[in-house]
Structures are given as C-alpha cells and as structure tokens.
Design a protein around this motif. Sequence first.
Motif, PDB file in Angstrom:
ATOM      1  N   ASP A   1       0.823  -1.214   0.000  1.00 47.75           N
ATOM      2  CA  ASP A   1       0.000   0.000   0.000  1.00 47.75           C
ATOM      3  C   ASP A   1       0.851   1.255   0.000  1.00 47.75           C
ATOM      4  OD1 ASP A   1      -2.307  -1.440   0.050  1.00 47.75           O
ATOM      5  OD2 ASP A   1      -2.851  -0.938   2.110  1.00 47.75           O
ATOM      6  N   ILE A   2       1.786   1.310   0.896  1.00 52.44           N
ATOM      7  CA  ILE A   2       2.601   2.510   1.046  1.00 52.44           C
ATOM      8  C   ILE A   2       3.507   2.709  -0.166  1.00 52.44           C
ATOM      9  CG2 ILE A   2       4.514   1.512   2.346  1.00 52.44           C
ATOM     10  CD1 ILE A   2       4.327   4.099   4.103  1.00 52.44           C
ATOM     11  N   GLN A   3       3.931   1.620  -0.774  1.00 50.54           N
ATOM     12  CA  GLN A   3       4.799   1.729  -1.944  1.00 50.54           C
ATOM     13  C   GLN A   3       4.060   2.286  -3.159  1.00 50.54           C
ATOM     14  OE1 GLN A   3       6.576  -2.159  -2.085  1.00 50.54           O
ATOM     15  NE2 GLN A   3       7.930  -1.694  -0.385  1.00 50.54           N
ATOM     16  N   GLU A   4       2.744   2.210  -3.135  1.00 47.74           N
ATOM     17  CA  GLU A   4       1.948   2.809  -4.208  1.00 47.74           C
ATOM     18  C   GLU A   4       1.904   4.332  -4.078  1.00 47.74           C
ATOM     19  OE1 GLU A   4      -1.934   1.014  -4.419  1.00 47.74           O
ATOM     20  OE2 GLU A   4      -1.083  -0.993  -4.307  1.00 47.74           O
ATOM     21  N   TYR A   5       2.092   4.836  -2.877  1.00 48.42           N
ATOM     22  CA  TYR A   5       2.010   6.276  -2.623  1.00 48.42           C
ATOM     23  C   TYR A   5       3.364   6.976  -2.674  1.00 48.42           C
ATOM     24  CZ  TYR A   5      -2.861   5.972  -1.185  1.00 48.42           C
ATOM     25  OH  TYR A   5      -4.220   5.789  -1.167  1.00 48.42           O
ATOM     26  N   ILE A   6       4.384   6.322  -2.176  1.00 53.64           N
ATOM     27  CA  ILE A   6       5.702   6.955  -2.067  1.00 53.64           C
ATOM     28  C   ILE A   6       6.536   6.584  -3.291  1.00 53.64           C
ATOM     29  CG2 ILE A   6       7.835   7.084  -0.723  1.00 53.64           C
ATOM     30  CD1 ILE A   6       6.147   6.697   1.774  1.00 53.64           C
ATOM     31  N   ASN A   7       7.007   7.612  -3.990  1.00 53.23           N
ATOM     32  CA  ASN A   7       7.801   7.384  -5.195  1.00 53.23           C
ATOM     33  C   ASN A   7       9.253   7.821  -4.981  1.00 53.23           C
ATOM     34  OD1 ASN A   7       7.962  10.243  -5.681  1.00 53.23           O
ATOM     35  ND2 ASN A   7       5.931  10.169  -6.620  1.00 53.23           N
ATOM     36  N   THR A   8      10.052   7.679  -6.010  1.00 56.95           N
ATOM     37  CA  THR A   8      11.472   8.009  -5.938  1.00 56.95           C
ATOM     38  C   THR A   8      11.692   9.470  -5.561  1.00 56.95           C
ATOM     39  OG1 THR A   8      12.003   6.281  -7.526  1.00 56.95           O
ATOM     40  CG2 THR A   8      13.638   8.021  -7.254  1.00 56.95           C
ATOM     41  N   LYS A   9      10.889  10.355  -6.119  1.00 56.61           N
ATOM     42  CA  LYS A   9      11.030  11.788  -5.796  1.00 56.61           C
ATOM     43  C   LYS A   9      10.768  12.033  -4.308  1.00 56.61           C
ATOM     44  CE  LYS A   9       9.463  16.340  -7.205  1.00 56.61           C
ATOM     45  NZ  LYS A   9      10.533  17.118  -7.715  1.00 56.61           N
ATOM     46  N   HIS A  10       9.766  11.367  -3.751  1.00 56.55           N
ATOM     47  CA  HIS A  10       9.482  11.490  -2.321  1.00 56.55           C
ATOM     48  C   HIS A  10      10.686  11.023  -1.499  1.00 56.55           C
ATOM     49  CE1 HIS A  10       5.033  10.924  -3.498  1.00 56.55           C
ATOM     50  NE2 HIS A  10       5.266  12.220  -3.332  1.00 56.55           N
ATOM     51  N   LEU A  11      11.254   9.887  -1.883  1.00 53.27           N
ATOM     52  CA  LEU A  11      12.413   9.354  -1.158  1.00 53.27           C
ATOM     53  C   LEU A  11      13.583  10.329  -1.217  1.00 53.27           C
ATOM     54  CD1 LEU A  11      12.286   5.598  -2.253  1.00 53.27           C
ATOM     55  CD2 LEU A  11      11.592   6.564  -0.050  1.00 53.27           C
ATOM     56  N   GLU A  12      13.772  10.949  -2.368  1.00 51.61           N
ATOM     57  CA  GLU A  12      14.852  11.930  -2.510  1.00 51.61           C
ATOM     58  C   GLU A  12      14.610  13.140  -1.608  1.00 51.61           C
ATOM     59  OE1 GLU A  12      14.737  12.596  -6.718  1.00 51.61           O
ATOM     60  OE2 GLU A  12      15.940  10.816  -7.164  1.00 51.61           O
ATOM     61  N   GLN A  13      13.368  13.595  -1.532  1.00 52.45           N
ATOM     62  CA  GLN A  13      13.059  14.759  -0.696  1.00 52.45           C
ATOM     63  C   GLN A  13      13.176  14.422   0.792  1.00 52.45           C
ATOM     64  OE1 GLN A  13       9.368  15.444  -2.911  1.00 52.45           O
ATOM     65  NE2 GLN A  13      10.073  17.537  -3.313  1.00 52.45           N
ATOM     66  N   ILE A  14      12.782  13.233   1.172  1.00 52.94           N
ATOM     67  CA  ILE A  14      12.958  12.796   2.563  1.00 52.94           C
ATOM     68  C   ILE A  14      14.449  12.703   2.875  1.00 52.94           C
ATOM     69  CG2 ILE A  14      12.656  10.863   4.171  1.00 52.94           C
ATOM     70  CD1 ILE A  14       9.891  10.408   2.851  1.00 52.94           C
ATOM     71  N   THR A  15      15.225  12.192   1.930  1.00 54.26           N
ATOM     72  CA  THR A  15      16.676  12.106   2.104  1.00 54.26           C
ATOM     73  C   THR A  15      17.273  13.488   2.364  1.00 54.26           C
ATOM     74  OG1 THR A  15      16.816  10.138   0.720  1.00 54.26           O
ATOM     75  CG2 THR A  15      18.847  11.425   0.982  1.00 54.26           C
ATOM     76  N   THR A  16      16.878  14.454   1.567  1.00 55.92           N
ATOM     77  CA  THR A  16      17.382  15.825   1.732  1.00 55.92           C
ATOM     78  C   THR A  16      17.025  16.375   3.104  1.00 55.92           C
ATOM     79  OG1 THR A  16      17.245  16.238  -0.648  1.00 55.92           O
ATOM     80  CG2 THR A  16      17.294  18.171   0.792  1.00 55.92           C
ATOM     81  N   ALA A  17      15.755  16.221   3.494  1.00 59.48           N
ATOM     82  CA  ALA A  17      15.316  16.715   4.807  1.00 59.48           C
ATOM     83  C   ALA A  17      16.091  16.032   5.927  1.00 59.48           C
ATOM     84  CB  ALA A  17      13.815  16.490   4.980  1.00 59.48           C
ATOM     85  N   CYS A  18      16.270  14.724   5.817  1.00 58.94           N
ATOM     86  CA  CYS A  18      16.963  13.988   6.878  1.00 58.94           C
ATOM     87  C   CYS A  18      18.435  14.384   6.977  1.00 58.94           C
ATOM     88  CB  CYS A  18      16.813  12.486   6.666  1.00 58.94           C
ATOM     89  SG  CYS A  18      15.148  11.891   7.038  1.00 58.94           S
ATOM     90  N   PHE A  19      19.098  14.572   5.848  1.00 56.68           N
ATOM     91  CA  PHE A  19      20.484  15.034   5.917  1.00 56.68           C
ATOM     92  C   PHE A  19      20.549  16.437   6.519  1.00 56.68           C
ATOM     93  CE2 PHE A  19      22.166  11.711   2.920  1.00 56.68           C
ATOM     94  CZ  PHE A  19      23.212  11.291   3.729  1.00 56.68           C
ATOM     95  N   ASP A  20      19.599  17.287   6.169  1.00 58.06           N
ATOM     96  CA  ASP A  20      19.553  18.635   6.769  1.00 58.06           C
ATOM     97  C   ASP A  20      19.403  18.544   8.285  1.00 58.06           C
ATOM     98  OD1 ASP A  20      19.811  19.806   4.270  1.00 58.06           O
ATOM     99  OD2 ASP A  20      17.678  20.344   4.096  1.00 58.06           O
ATOM    100  N   TRP A  21      18.511  17.690   8.764  1.00 59.92           N
ATOM    101  CA  TRP A  21      18.282  17.538  10.199  1.00 59.92           C
ATOM    102  C   TRP A  21      19.499  16.914  10.883  1.00 59.92           C
ATOM    103  CZ3 TRP A  21      12.962  15.122   8.886  1.00 59.92           C
ATOM    104  CH2 TRP A  21      12.042  16.147   8.584  1.00 59.92           C
ATOM    105  N   LEU A  22      20.135  15.979  10.198  1.00 59.75           N
ATOM    106  CA  LEU A  22      21.287  15.292  10.776  1.00 59.75           C
ATOM    107  C   LEU A  22      22.486  16.226  10.882  1.00 59.75           C
ATOM    108  CD1 LEU A  22      22.414  12.605  11.808  1.00 59.75           C
ATOM    109  CD2 LEU A  22      22.978  12.026   9.446  1.00 59.75           C
ATOM    110  N   ILE A  23      22.704  17.037   9.879  1.00 61.15           N
ATOM    111  CA  ILE A  23      23.864  17.924   9.839  1.00 61.15           C
ATOM    112  C   ILE A  23      23.609  19.212  10.619  1.00 61.15           C
ATOM    113  CG2 ILE A  23      25.308  19.310   8.299  1.00 61.15           C
ATOM    114  CD1 ILE A  23      24.819  17.070   6.174  1.00 61.15           C
ATOM    115  N   GLY A  24      22.349  19.645  10.641  1.00 61.52           N
ATOM    116  CA  GLY A  24      22.009  20.912  11.277  1.00 61.52           C
ATOM    117  C   GLY A  24      22.113  20.874  12.790  1.00 61.52           C
ATOM    118  N   ASP A  25      21.918  22.032  13.368  1.00 62.23           N
ATOM    119  CA  ASP A  25      21.986  22.185  14.824  1.00 62.23           C
ATOM    120  C   ASP A  25      20.617  21.833  15.423  1.00 62.23           C
ATOM    121  OD1 ASP A  25      22.876  22.824  17.353  1.00 62.23           O
ATOM    122  OD2 ASP A  25      22.515  24.978  17.118  1.00 62.23           O
TER     123      ASP A  25
END
Length: 186
Positions: free
Chosen positions: A108-132
């Motif tokens: 079910d969830i794989q029908e909703y989340i696509n590669t672009k979503h994964l890329e945007q989550i990746t960006t947000a997570c790296f920002d949170w990980l690197i940020g203060d």
Amino acid sequence: MTKEELYNSLNFIDHTREKRGEMAKIILANPELIRPLMEIVFMVDDPISTKACWGLEFSAKHDIHPILPHIDYFIKNIHTIKHESSIRPMAKMCELMMLEYFKKNDSDIQEYINTKHLEQITTACFDWLIGDHKVAAKAHSMTCLLLIGSKFPWIHPELKMVLEQNYADGSAAYKARARHTLAKLK
C-alpha cells in the motif's frame, strides 16, 4: 469539524501522550481532517503549528495509511519546518513512513511513495542530521537514511562520513545511535 474548529481544538493539546492521543483519535476517526491538519502544520510561524505536528505524528503512529493520500503535500512542505518542537515529530513521521515503506509486506505505502518522495525525505533527513538540532530528530533521520540507502547506494557512504565526523562532538545519546547505525552500515 471545520478547519477553524480544528485549529481551535489544537489549543488544548499539550506534550502529554494523553492529549496527543485524544487528537489522534479525532483525526483517525475523521480522515477528512488530515489535510486541514497538515495545512496548520505548515503554518510554521504560528505556535499552534507545533501542536498540529504533535497531533499528526500521533495519528501516524497509530496508522500511517490515512496520511498517505496527502504525501505529496507533506513532502513538498517538510523543508519549511523550522521550530525544534516541530522538527522532531516530522522526523518521526518520516521514520514511520520509511519503516513501513521498506517492510516487505506493505505494498500500500509503496503505491504512494515514489522516488522523488524518497529523494526529498533524504534531503530533509540530511539537513536535520547535519544541522543544529536535538538528538531525537537526528536519530530518526539516521534510521530513515539507513533504510533509504538500501535503495540509493550513495547514501550509506555519506551517512557514514557524517556520523564519523560528528561523533566526537555528539552527546551520549547521539553517540549511542550513531554507533548502532554505523554497526548496521558495516
């Protein structure tokens, strides 16, 4: 319940599990409130947005599936979150989504989340990980990046590098989660 009524009801939420759980029950019983709740979440300059984040996160903890039809809106706006009290629940939601996405038996969830979503989550997570940011947001980000890295191989070496670079200056909690993540990367 109108968006205005939902907004007003958020005034009664606090950090307690009881109050967040009450809001989650309302939201999950009325899934048409998810989009208006997200709209309040992304009113980032309004103090109520943090309470909306808490309600959305608790809803996702109980059942992520009603949130999925709104994934485009969520992912498109995730980068706008700036208050620490809002970042943690949003990072947790990303973690919950990735844990579900990478389960073998949840198509079910794989029908909703696509590669672009994964890329945007990746960006947000790296920002949170690197940020203060506080450890909780970083810990949720580590889990997301570890999982997404199984799909995008470039992530694991970057994650490893960030964790090793920040390890010495990290808190005890950060070091513990980093050790756990680094062990899984080997």
